[in-house]
Design a protein around this motif. Sequence first.
Motif, mmCIF file in Angstrom:
data_model
loop_
_atom_site.group_PDB
_atom_site.id
_atom_site.type_symbol
_atom_site.label_atom_id
_atom_site.label_comp_id
_atom_site.label_asym_id
_atom_site.label_seq_id
_atom_site.Cartn_x
_atom_site.Cartn_y
_atom_site.Cartn_z
ATOM 1 N N GLU A 10 0.872 -1.176 0.000
ATOM 2 C CA GLU A 10 0.000 0.000 0.000
ATOM 3 C C GLU A 10 0.909 1.225 0.000
ATOM 4 N N ILE A 11 0.752 2.088 -0.986
ATOM 5 C CA ILE A 11 1.611 3.266 -1.111
ATOM 6 C C ILE A 11 0.762 4.513 -0.914
ATOM 7 N N SER A 12 1.175 5.365 0.023
ATOM 8 C CA SER A 12 0.424 6.589 0.284
ATOM 9 C C SER A 12 1.379 7.750 0.512
ATOM 10 N N ALA A 13 0.910 8.943 0.197
ATOM 11 C CA ALA A 13 1.715 10.147 0.386
ATOM 12 C C ALA A 13 1.694 10.542 1.856
ATOM 13 N N GLY A 14 2.664 11.361 2.237
ATOM 14 C CA GLY A 14 2.739 11.855 3.607
ATOM 15 C C GLY A 14 1.677 12.910 3.891
ATOM 16 N N TYR A 15 1.807 13.547 5.028
ATOM 17 C CA TYR A 15 0.832 14.527 5.479
ATOM 18 C C TYR A 15 0.976 15.823 4.680
ATOM 19 N N PRO A 16 -0.137 16.354 4.165
ATOM 20 C CA PRO A 16 -0.074 17.585 3.350
ATOM 21 C C PRO A 16 -0.055 18.851 4.226
ATOM 22 N N PHE A 17 1.112 19.198 4.722
ATOM 23 C CA PHE A 17 1.226 20.401 5.547
ATOM 24 C C PHE A 17 0.824 21.629 4.728
ATOM 25 N N ARG A 18 0.090 22.534 5.338
ATOM 26 C CA ARG A 18 -0.364 23.756 4.649
ATOM 27 C C ARG A 18 0.667 24.872 4.756
ATOM 28 N N GLU A 19 1.572 24.753 5.705
ATOM 29 C CA GLU A 19 2.619 25.749 5.910
ATOM 30 C C GLU A 19 3.953 25.023 6.011
ATOM 31 N N SER A 20 5.037 25.797 6.087
ATOM 32 C CA SER A 20 6.340 25.161 6.255
ATOM 33 C C SER A 20 6.387 24.478 7.624
ATOM 34 N N ILE A 21 7.192 23.448 7.708
ATOM 35 C CA ILE A 21 7.309 22.678 8.933
ATOM 36 C C ILE A 21 8.185 23.447 9.917
ATOM 37 N N LEU A 46 15.795 9.634 17.240
ATOM 38 C CA LEU A 46 16.506 10.662 17.991
ATOM 39 C C LEU A 46 16.885 11.871 17.135
ATOM 40 N N GLU A 47 16.883 11.699 15.826
ATOM 41 C CA GLU A 47 17.232 12.799 14.926
ATOM 42 C C GLU A 47 16.003 13.540 14.379
ATOM 43 N N LEU A 48 14.819 13.077 14.713
ATOM 44 C CA LEU A 48 13.606 13.678 14.167
ATOM 45 C C LEU A 48 13.219 14.948 14.925
ATOM 46 N N ALA A 49 12.655 15.896 14.178
ATOM 47 C CA ALA A 49 12.134 17.120 14.791
ATOM 48 C C ALA A 49 10.735 16.858 15.324
ATOM 49 N N LYS A 50 10.370 17.604 16.355
ATOM 50 C CA LYS A 50 8.998 17.560 16.872
ATOM 51 C C LYS A 50 8.259 18.780 16.336
ATOM 52 N N ILE A 51 6.956 18.594 16.115
ATOM 53 C CA ILE A 51 6.098 19.696 15.695
ATOM 54 C C ILE A 51 4.819 19.658 16.519
ATOM 55 N N GLN A 52 4.095 20.752 16.517
ATOM 56 C CA GLN A 52 2.777 20.783 17.158
ATOM 57 C C GLN A 52 1.755 20.599 16.053
ATOM 58 N N LEU A 53 1.030 19.503 16.085
ATOM 59 C CA LEU A 53 0.079 19.188 15.035
ATOM 60 C C LEU A 53 -1.308 19.049 15.646
ATOM 61 N N GLU A 54 -2.219 19.902 15.206
ATOM 62 C CA GLU A 54 -3.600 19.850 15.684
ATOM 63 C C GLU A 54 -4.440 19.145 14.628
ATOM 64 N N VAL A 55 -5.209 18.150 15.029
ATOM 65 C CA VAL A 55 -6.040 17.403 14.085
ATOM 66 C C VAL A 55 -7.483 17.397 14.570
ATOM 67 N N GLN A 56 -8.404 17.378 13.603
ATOM 68 C CA GLN A 56 -9.835 17.398 13.935
ATOM 69 C C GLN A 56 -10.332 16.020 14.351
ATOM 70 N N ASN A 57 -10.143 15.029 13.501
ATOM 71 C CA ASN A 57 -10.631 13.681 13.765
ATOM 72 C C ASN A 57 -9.416 12.770 13.963
ATOM 73 N N SER A 58 -9.016 12.554 15.196
ATOM 74 C CA SER A 58 -7.759 11.850 15.455
ATOM 75 C C SER A 58 -7.775 10.394 14.981
ATOM 76 N N ALA A 97 6.522 14.266 5.694
ATOM 77 C CA ALA A 97 6.192 15.361 4.794
ATOM 78 C C ALA A 97 5.489 14.771 3.570
ATOM 79 N N ALA A 98 4.741 15.596 2.847
ATOM 80 C CA ALA A 98 3.899 15.129 1.739
ATOM 81 C C ALA A 98 4.686 14.462 0.617
ATOM 82 N N HIS A 99 5.922 14.875 0.382
ATOM 83 C CA HIS A 99 6.711 14.324 -0.730
ATOM 84 C C HIS A 99 7.460 13.042 -0.351
#
Length: 193
Positions: A10-21, A46-58, A97-99
């Motif tokens: 199953e191949i799917s794209a990443g999350y479509p961020f609306r702004e820069s990460i 350990l090398e990954l960045a953290k972000i604040q992600l708000e979602v409507q339907n978890s 990321a989406a790409h």
Amino acid sequence: MKTELGEMFEISAGYPFRESIQPFVEGNTYVIRSQDIQSDRPVNRLELAKIQLEVQNSDLFRSRHWVQGGEVLFLSRGQPRASYIEDTFTDLPVVTAAHIYRIKPIFEKVLPAFLAWQINHKVHLGHLMQEGSTVPSVRRKQLESLVITLPVISIQEQVLSLWRMISKERRLYQQLMVSRQLEFQTMVEDLMA
């Protein structure tokens, strides 16, 4: 067994961020970006960045976008390459990321590291043609139609073992070359002084 990637995975794209990460130290989600995808090793939490992600339907979000252990990740823009997730992260959810395509096995007949190695090998041989003038990219349909070979697990393990030895030897040889170059430079500087 030979098959097209899209038939067994199953191949799917990443999350479509609306702004820069934007990294956020107290974030609630890890994000996998281009620089986190390395062809010679798994993604390192350990090398990954953290972000604040708000979602409507978890629940819907979780099923569509959260990365799980055993998935292969394919960077489709720039210099295409694949990496993999060894284990599911338990402390925070992870998105890409989406790409970055997520490749999830439908059956348990493949080691994620083997699939990532095989995709990287096919990219190296030019089996995935990149399109685009400024930033080359690989489309999802191209990735889905990539023909791969799925030998039994024991053969996959043998291939990976040999590949890891070769990769280690390559890194050691590169370190030796750098060391020899520094040694040579020092000797020349001493002779010319």
